[in-house]
Motif scaffolding. Structure first.
Motif, PDB file in Angstrom:
ATOM      1  N   ASP A  71       0.828  -1.214   0.000  1.00 40.73           N
ATOM      2  CA  ASP A  71       0.000   0.000   0.000  1.00 40.73           C
ATOM      3  C   ASP A  71       0.861   1.262   0.000  1.00 40.73           C
ATOM      4  O   ASP A  71       0.326   2.370  -0.127  1.00 40.73           O
ATOM      5  CB  ASP A  71      -0.919   0.025   1.223  1.00 40.73           C
ATOM      6  N   ASP A  72       2.175   1.095   0.199  1.00 38.95           N
ATOM      7  CA  ASP A  72       3.100   2.223   0.254  1.00 38.95           C
ATOM      8  C   ASP A  72       3.896   2.309  -1.046  1.00 38.95           C
ATOM      9  O   ASP A  72       3.906   1.376  -1.852  1.00 38.95           O
ATOM     10  CB  ASP A  72       4.062   2.060   1.436  1.00 38.95           C
ATOM     11  N   TYR A  73       4.583   3.443  -1.225  1.00 39.17           N
ATOM     12  CA  TYR A  73       5.405   3.656  -2.417  1.00 39.17           C
ATOM     13  C   TYR A  73       6.885   3.766  -2.055  1.00 39.17           C
ATOM     14  O   TYR A  73       7.236   4.364  -1.039  1.00 39.17           O
ATOM     15  CB  TYR A  73       5.003   4.949  -3.126  1.00 39.17           C
ATOM     16  N   LEU A  74       7.720   3.198  -2.916  1.00 41.75           N
ATOM     17  CA  LEU A  74       9.168   3.357  -2.809  1.00 41.75           C
ATOM     18  C   LEU A  74       9.673   3.954  -4.119  1.00 41.75           C
ATOM     19  O   LEU A  74       9.698   3.292  -5.154  1.00 41.75           O
ATOM     20  CB  LEU A  74       9.848   2.016  -2.531  1.00 41.75           C
ATOM     21  N   VAL A  75      10.051   5.228  -4.066  1.00 43.39           N
ATOM     22  CA  VAL A  75      10.599   5.936  -5.222  1.00 43.39           C
ATOM     23  C   VAL A  75      12.116   5.762  -5.180  1.00 43.39           C
ATOM     24  O   VAL A  75      12.754   6.104  -4.182  1.00 43.39           O
ATOM     25  CB  VAL A  75      10.225   7.433  -5.170  1.00 43.39           C
ATOM     26  N   TYR A  76      12.695   5.242  -6.259  1.00 34.83           N
ATOM     27  CA  TYR A  76      14.122   4.898  -6.199  1.00 34.83           C
ATOM     28  C   TYR A  76      14.828   5.222  -7.506  1.00 34.83           C
ATOM     29  O   TYR A  76      14.210   5.313  -8.586  1.00 34.83           O
ATOM     30  CB  TYR A  76      14.304   3.406  -5.876  1.00 34.83           C
ATOM     31  N   ASN A  77      16.134   5.395  -7.418  1.00 33.39           N
ATOM     32  CA  ASN A  77      16.985   5.708  -8.565  1.00 33.39           C
ATOM     33  C   ASN A  77      17.265   4.424  -9.349  1.00 33.39           C
ATOM     34  O   ASN A  77      18.007   3.548  -8.896  1.00 33.39           O
ATOM     35  CB  ASN A  77      18.288   6.343  -8.076  1.00 33.39           C
ATOM     36  N   ALA A  78      16.693   4.329 -10.533  1.00 38.41           N
ATOM     37  CA  ALA A  78      16.817   3.111 -11.335  1.00 38.41           C
ATOM     38  C   ALA A  78      18.199   2.947 -11.952  1.00 38.41           C
ATOM     39  O   ALA A  78      18.473   1.924 -12.584  1.00 38.41           O
ATOM     40  CB  ALA A  78      15.761   3.109 -12.436  1.00 38.41           C
ATOM     41  N   GLU A  79      19.088   3.930 -11.765  1.00 39.61           N
ATOM     42  CA  GLU A  79      20.448   3.843 -12.298  1.00 39.61           C
ATOM     43  C   GLU A  79      21.483   3.558 -11.215  1.00 39.61           C
ATOM     44  O   GLU A  79      22.671   3.515 -11.501  1.00 39.61           O
ATOM     45  CB  GLU A  79      20.806   5.144 -13.031  1.00 39.61           C
ATOM     46  N   ASP A  80      21.049   3.383  -9.989  1.00 45.16           N
ATOM     47  CA  ASP A  80      21.962   3.109  -8.885  1.00 45.16           C
ATOM     48  C   ASP A  80      22.034   1.596  -8.657  1.00 45.16           C
ATOM     49  O   ASP A  80      21.069   0.970  -8.210  1.00 45.16           O
ATOM     50  CB  ASP A  80      21.488   3.829  -7.610  1.00 45.16           C
ATOM     51  N   LYS A  81      23.187   1.009  -8.959  1.00 47.46           N
ATOM     52  CA  LYS A  81      23.323  -0.446  -8.912  1.00 47.46           C
ATOM     53  C   LYS A  81      23.110  -1.010  -7.511  1.00 47.46           C
ATOM     54  O   LYS A  81      22.534  -2.097  -7.350  1.00 47.46           O
ATOM     55  CB  LYS A  81      24.698  -0.852  -9.450  1.00 47.46           C
ATOM     56  N   THR A  82      23.563  -0.285  -6.515  1.00 46.23           N
ATOM     57  CA  THR A  82      23.371  -0.752  -5.135  1.00 46.23           C
ATOM     58  C   THR A  82      21.892  -0.799  -4.792  1.00 46.23           C
ATOM     59  O   THR A  82      21.402  -1.784  -4.212  1.00 46.23           O
ATOM     60  CB  THR A  82      24.106   0.164  -4.139  1.00 46.23           C
ATOM     61  N   LEU A  83      21.173   0.242  -5.152  1.00 45.83           N
ATOM     62  CA  LEU A  83      19.742   0.280  -4.857  1.00 45.83           C
ATOM     63  C   LEU A  83      18.986  -0.815  -5.597  1.00 45.83           C
ATOM     64  O   LEU A  83      18.058  -1.410  -5.047  1.00 45.83           O
ATOM     65  CB  LEU A  83      19.163   1.645  -5.228  1.00 45.83           C
ATOM     66  N   ILE A  84      19.376  -1.073  -6.827  1.00 51.63           N
ATOM     67  CA  ILE A  84      18.707  -2.116  -7.612  1.00 51.63           C
ATOM     68  C   ILE A  84      18.752  -3.453  -6.888  1.00 51.63           C
ATOM     69  O   ILE A  84      17.783  -4.216  -6.873  1.00 51.63           O
ATOM     70  CB  ILE A  84      19.346  -2.246  -9.009  1.00 51.63           C
ATOM     71  N   GLN A  85      19.896  -3.735  -6.267  1.00 51.84           N
ATOM     72  CA  GLN A  85      20.028  -4.978  -5.498  1.00 51.84           C
ATOM     73  C   GLN A  85      19.178  -4.955  -4.234  1.00 51.84           C
ATOM     74  O   GLN A  85      18.509  -5.933  -3.893  1.00 51.84           O
ATOM     75  CB  GLN A  85      21.496  -5.227  -5.140  1.00 51.84           C
ATOM     76  N   GLU A  86      19.201  -3.828  -3.545  1.00 55.25           N
ATOM     77  CA  GLU A  86      18.538  -3.752  -2.238  1.00 55.25           C
ATOM     78  C   GLU A  86      17.019  -3.759  -2.346  1.00 55.25           C
ATOM     79  O   GLU A  86      16.340  -4.329  -1.490  1.00 55.25           O
ATOM     80  CB  GLU A  86      19.008  -2.500  -1.486  1.00 55.25           C
ATOM     81  N   ILE A  87      16.454  -3.132  -3.374  1.00 58.38           N
ATOM     82  CA  ILE A  87      14.994  -3.037  -3.448  1.00 58.38           C
ATOM     83  C   ILE A  87      14.335  -4.366  -3.798  1.00 58.38           C
ATOM     84  O   ILE A  87      13.111  -4.481  -3.734  1.00 58.38           O
ATOM     85  CB  ILE A  87      14.551  -1.964  -4.461  1.00 58.38           C
ATOM     86  N   LYS A  88      15.156  -5.368  -4.104  1.00 60.61           N
ATOM     87  CA  LYS A  88      14.593  -6.705  -4.320  1.00 60.61           C
ATOM     88  C   LYS A  88      13.885  -7.213  -3.063  1.00 60.61           C
ATOM     89  O   LYS A  88      13.032  -8.095  -3.134  1.00 60.61           O
ATOM     90  CB  LYS A  88      15.690  -7.684  -4.739  1.00 60.61           C
ATOM     91  N   HIS A  89      14.272  -6.642  -1.911  1.00 60.88           N
ATOM     92  CA  HIS A  89      13.668  -7.065  -0.639  1.00 60.88           C
ATOM     93  C   HIS A  89      12.453  -6.214  -0.273  1.00 60.88           C
ATOM     94  O   HIS A  89      11.823  -6.455   0.763  1.00 60.88           O
ATOM     95  CB  HIS A  89      14.706  -6.975   0.481  1.00 60.88           C
TER      96      HIS A  89
END
Length: 449
Positions: A216-234
């Protein structure tokens, strides 16, 4: 005034006063909690000590004794106190939960929470989001790492009012149940490892911003940040990407000179006043977040056509006889100065220098192509002089301080030049804060007018 209705702790140690600790202690006392305070720097005669004791707190000053933990079921820690502090280490052994005051703000807030974190760009993005919502007639309050204690503010937030919080890794590490309705993750670079001990710990602290979110919540994230790409899998939240490199249909992106959100044209890049490629990322994050929270396109455009930047963060100061002055005193590291230099195509006179932390500054070399002169000050001025000489920069001037640097830069400049204060160093060799350094630069510029 909002109350701590479901806060599951009764006897609390507030470790470290300052603004956040004082606010936390007063709020807890006002909500019927038993409060013990421990502060290293406070004095017996300090007004805050006398006031807290009068309100019913036990106050320990000048030390953090381990027996202050006796009978305690929660610690509210000043974000600046590291986790290897002896009393914190002992608390961890005793399995006493440790939070920062943003956890209290979460329990107090009656409205939606928007949380923004990242290694760079937090303040600019937080300010943009708030202004976009305000210009869309949405009620909003800003607090957190931006300089306003979240606990003080959250007590008064209504259910229809968004609480926009800038959040540091120090604050986020001290969270248990904290959950923003919209989380914004701008980027992750290696930072604050002296506090967090490892990059893994730092990343984990940042990612606490979404650990309790649901779909029900939103996570706005930088799609070009490799570290974030890994972390948002969780992450369990609904993912909303932003990218300045490619089209992301379910988020914010740049295409053919325009900013879009979910294929809806928002604003032309040429109409945006705020300079810098890195600020395009901040703007994309802000646009996505504002749209998710009810902002209008007109409100967003109004902000982007007038917003010149947060003070001390690549802030446009003034134009003096065709010379453009920018104050980037917040650039206390090399990465920040790299970003500032890459923001300009015009000839740049760079004002730099400050506290010597052992850097050699060679990482700046690829970014000095448009620099026609360097005015240097502080402990690092000789290191920066060597860099400038190696890069073939002919105009190099050493001065005593920022004020003289502004004067020298102006005397060397021509119409159309950018005069940029972006020190690449902390300010503490000459100034108490980067704000003081920036203010002195601004004053020097205004004396040139």
């Amino acid at each position: 005034m909002n109350k701590l209705i479901q806060f599951p702790y009764s006897t609390i140690l507030v470790l470290g006063l300052a603004k956040s600790g004082t606010a936390a202690a007063k709020t807890l006392l006002a909500n019927g909690k038993r409060v013990r305070v421990s502060d290293m720097k406070a004095k017996e005669a300090d007004d805050v000590v006398l006031e807290l004791r009068e309100l019913g707190a036990e106050v320990i000053i000048g030390t953090h004794p381990l027996d202050a933990l006796d009978g305690i079921d929660l610690i509210v820690k000043n974000p600046g106190i590291p986790y290897d502090n002896p009393i914190i280490s002992e608390a961890l052994k005793r399995e006493i939960p440790i939070i920062t005051e943003i956890e209290i703000a979460y329990y107090l807030s009656d409205g939606p929470i928007i949380g923004i974190t990242g290694s760079n760009g937090k303040t600019t993005t937080t300010t943009l989001i708030a202004e976009m919502l305000r210009n869309s007639n949405q009620p909003v309050t800003v607090a957190g790492n931006i300089g306003v204690v979240a606990t003080d503010t959250a007590q008064h937030v209504t259910k229809d009012e968004s609480l926009v919080l800038e959040l540091s890794s120090f604050q986020l590490q001290g969270t248990i149940d904290f959950k923003p309705n919209t989380a914004v993750l701008l980027n992750i670079f290696e930072a604050h490892l002296d506090y967090h001990q490892s990059l893994e710990n730092y990343v984990k602290a940042k990612c606490n911003i979404f650990k309790n979110q649901t779909n029900d919540d939103y996570l706005v994230y930088n799609a070009e940040d490799k570290t974030l790409i890994q972390e948002i899998k969780h992450a369990k939240a609904t993912l909303v990407p932003f990218s300045n490199k490619r089209k992301v249909l379910d988020g914010a992106y740049v295409e053919k000179g325009y900013i879009y959100f979910k294929e809806e044209e928002i604003v032309a890049i040429e109409d945006i006043v705020l300079v810098g490629e890195h600020n395009i990322e901040n703007i994309l994050a802000a646009v996505a977040t504002a749209k998710l929270n009810g902002a209008s396109n007109e409100g967003i455009r109004r902000v982007l056509k007038t917003f010149t930047g947060v003070k001390h963060r690549l802030q446009y100061v003034d134009s003096v006889r065709g010379r453009l002055f920018y104050n980037d005193s917040k650039a206390t590291n090399i990465l920040a100065t790299q970003k500032a230099l890459s923001s300009f195509q015009k000839p740049v006179i760079l004002l730099a220098g400050g506290l010597d932390r052992g850097n050699e500054f060679t990482e700046l070399s690829p970014y000095l192509g448009s620099v026609k002169a360097m005015i240097l000050f502080g402990e690092t001025k000789y290191k920066l002089k060597e860099l400038a000489e190696n890069e073939g920069i002919k105009n190099i001037v050493l001065v005593d301080n920022v004020e003289k640097a502004a004067q020298e830069a102006y005397s060397l400049s021509q119409e159309g030049d950018v005069i940029l204060l972006s020190p690449a160093c902390a300010s503490w060799d000459q100034y108490r804060t980067f704000e003081e350094r920036g203010d002195m630069f601004i004053q020097a510029v205004h004396r040139l007018v």
